[in-house]
Enzyme design. Structure first.
Site, short mmCIF file in Angstrom:
data_model
loop_
_atom_site.label_atom_id
_atom_site.label_comp_id
_atom_site.label_asym_id
_atom_site.label_seq_id
_atom_site.Cartn_x
_atom_site.Cartn_y
_atom_site.Cartn_z
N GLY A 111 0.75 -1.25 0.00
CA GLY A 111 0.00 0.00 0.00
C GLY A 111 0.78 1.29 0.00
O GLY A 111 0.21 2.37 -0.19
N GLU A 127 3.78 -6.92 1.63
CA GLU A 127 3.44 -7.18 0.23
C GLU A 127 3.45 -5.90 -0.61
O GLU A 127 2.40 -5.49 -1.12
CB GLU A 127 2.03 -7.76 0.14
N PRO A 128 4.58 -5.24 -0.78
CA PRO A 128 4.57 -4.02 -1.58
C PRO A 128 4.38 -4.32 -3.07
O PRO A 128 4.92 -5.29 -3.59
CB PRO A 128 5.97 -3.43 -1.33
N GLY A 129 3.59 -3.49 -3.72
CA GLY A 129 3.39 -3.62 -5.17
C GLY A 129 3.78 -2.32 -5.85
O GLY A 129 4.88 -2.15 -6.37
N ARG A 130 2.86 -1.35 -5.78
CA ARG A 130 3.04 -0.06 -6.46
C ARG A 130 4.40 0.59 -6.15
O ARG A 130 5.12 1.01 -7.07
CB ARG A 130 1.92 0.88 -6.00
N TYR A 187 0.58 -0.98 -12.22
CA TYR A 187 -0.83 -1.14 -12.60
C TYR A 187 -1.15 -0.68 -14.04
O TYR A 187 -2.30 -0.81 -14.45
CB TYR A 187 -1.77 -0.45 -11.60
N CYS A 224 -11.29 6.67 -28.36
CA CYS A 224 -12.54 7.39 -28.64
C CYS A 224 -13.33 7.70 -27.38
O CYS A 224 -14.46 7.23 -27.21
CB CYS A 224 -13.39 6.59 -29.62
N GLU A 225 -12.71 8.41 -26.48
CA GLU A 225 -13.35 8.83 -25.22
C GLU A 225 -12.82 10.21 -24.91
O GLU A 225 -11.59 10.41 -24.94
CB GLU A 225 -12.93 7.94 -24.05
C1 LIG Z 1 -3.83 -8.00 -0.62
C2 LIG Z 1 -2.98 -6.99 -1.28
N1 LIG Z 1 -1.69 -6.95 -0.97
C3 LIG Z 1 -0.85 -6.06 -1.54
C4 LIG Z 1 -1.33 -5.15 -2.47
C5 LIG Z 1 -0.35 -4.19 -3.08
O1 LIG Z 1 -0.69 -2.90 -2.84
P1 LIG Z 1 0.25 -1.74 -3.41
O2 LIG Z 1 0.43 -2.01 -4.86
O3 LIG Z 1 -0.48 -0.50 -3.14
O4 LIG Z 1 1.54 -1.84 -2.65
C6 LIG Z 1 -2.69 -5.15 -2.81
C7 LIG Z 1 -3.22 -4.17 -3.76
O5 LIG Z 1 -4.09 -3.39 -3.49
C8 LIG Z 1 -3.54 -6.10 -2.20
O6 LIG Z 1 -4.82 -6.15 -2.50
#
Ligand SMILES: Cc1ncc(COP(=O)(O)O)c(C=O)c1O
Length: 416
Positions: free
Chosen positions: A241, A279-282, A374, A345-346
């Protein structure tokens, strides 16, 4: 004001003629070789970020591990980098399980999520012996109990709604009371008791995730106590997050600042011998990529490029603001403020609503930083768009890791 270099992948620079270099690769050479639009990822920066996360976490809590939230960039090559750097993978659904396996992950290091996991996905998790399945509802438990073979045990976590809100877009808020993800503490207690009595499931711990693109640390810290109130377990997965820096105005917490707050709360509330997962993603991927577009036409205040909502839905979905610059004139003084629009086309296909560009011309290359999170996963075929390629750049060398879709790909699924 900051320059675009503060947003471009770390290590970006300009060549002697002023052309943008990403990891030593010229933007015009990348465009000539791979076409436009193209997403360019600094592999060096990606690896450095993965190591930063792992080192900063273990230095604060020894029994801990980082799993990359694949959904932020679910491409085999990115998952492979994470695996090579020793991280596990968080997957949401069957497709991400398959690419994770192809990327060479140890299935024991995979965490499966989903608020509506299908029979097939549960069967895949069991077949591939994924380390942890995060139970979101009682139907997950029914499905697991009917799928796990007798004599085997599946480790599970239970996802808790912490009742914490955060200052981010409503679409990416997940820890508030009305969330579709997870269980209220009261419901969780009942399901935990059921799992503890199950011959096929092992109740390992709890999971919490408050949302995405969160730019202050308090919501993360606040999510720990509600989870701790459910009792002592072996594992606490505290989600992802952390926000990424998209614009000059964004100042997301650093990884150390984020972990100081999160692990500070863990020290206060969680058992010292527990394992912590994040669990970092973004924040792992966003800043390590940029997209190069070709300017197609200029009209009034509009600069129209050859991509748009087909390769970047973040703007239309979350109102996410991006910045941009002309790749061959990044050092020039800013020109007039323009609206960068896509080719779809938006009227909502606006990439950047108001950005100063240095004398934009047809055929210029436009560089948009911070597209690593994303954008790939939400790319689509709107208007017969061919999804764009991904190129890794490292030390002056580039390589294609995902090709552009072909015209032929667009009719491949036709059943007749
Ligand atoms: C369960 C879970 N873990 C981790 C993430 C990764 O979040 P972020 O990409 O904001 O770090 C998400 C995405 O919303 C998620 O749903």
């Amino acid at each position: 004001m900051d320059s675009l270099f503060s947003l471009l992948p770390p290590g970006s620079a300009t060549d002697s003629d002023g052309m943008l270099l990403v990891e030593g690769c010229r933007a015009d050479a990348l465009a000539a070789e791979f076409g436009t639009p193209v997403m360019v990822v600094s592999e060096t920066a990606l690896r450095a970020r993965a190591r930063e996360y792992a080192d900063e976490l273990t230095s604060r809590w020894a029994k801990s591990r980082v799993v990359f939230a694949s959904k932020a960039f679910p491409c085999t090559a990115v998952q492979r980098v994470m695996v090579e750097e020793g991280l596990g993978l968080d997957v949401a659904g069957g497709g991400e399980i398959l690419t994770a396996i192809k990327a060479g992950v140890d299935p024991e290091k995979v965490v499966l999520h989903g608020n509506a996991k299908s029979d097939e996905e549960i069967a895949m998790a069991v077949e591939h012996r994924l380390g942890l399945v995060v139970v979101d509802n009682s139907d997950d438990v029914d499905r697991l109990e009917s799928t796990v073979p007798s004599g085997r045990q599946q480790d599970v976590l239970v996802r808790i709604i912490p009742g914490v809100t955060a200052d981010t877009h409503a679409s990416v808020l997940t820890g508030h009371e009305g969330s579709k993800f997870g269980l209220s503490p009261a419901m969780a207690r009942t399901l935990i008791a059921r799992i503890e009595a199950s011959p096929k499931l092992t109740m390992r711990g709890l999971h919490v995730h408050v949302g995405s693109q969160i730019l202050d640390v308090e919501p993360f810290a606040d999510s720990v106590a509600p989870v701790a109130a459910l009792g002592e377990f072996e594992v606490y997965d505290l989600g992802g997050g952390l926000g990424a820096r998209y614009t000059y105005a964004d100042h997301p917490p650093s990884v150390p600042e984020y972990l100081d707050a999160l692990i500070g709360a863990a020290r206060e509330h969680l058992p010292a011998e527990a394992e912590i997962i994040i669990e970092p993603g973004r924040s792992m991927v966003a800043a390590n990529a940029a997209t190069l577009y070709r300017v197609v036409t200029l009209k009034r205040q509009f600069v129209a490029v050859d991509g748009g909502m087909g390769d970047n839905l973040e703007v239309a979905l979350f109102n996410q603001r991006f910045e941009a610059g002309i790749a061959s004139r990044l050092n020039a003084a800013d020109g007039e403020v323009v609206t960068v629009v896509g080719r779809h086309c938006e009227s909502g296909d606006v990439l950047i609503d108001g950005v100063p560009l240095a004398d934009p011309r047809v055929d210029d290359l436009l560089a948009v930083p911070a597209t690593g999170a994303y954008c790939f996963t939400m790319s689509n075929n709107y208007n017969g768009n061919r999804r764009i390629p991904v190129v890794f750049a490292v030390d002056g060398r580039s390589r294609l890791v995902v090709r552009r879709e072909t015209w032929a790909d667009l009719t491949l699924r036709d059943a007749e």
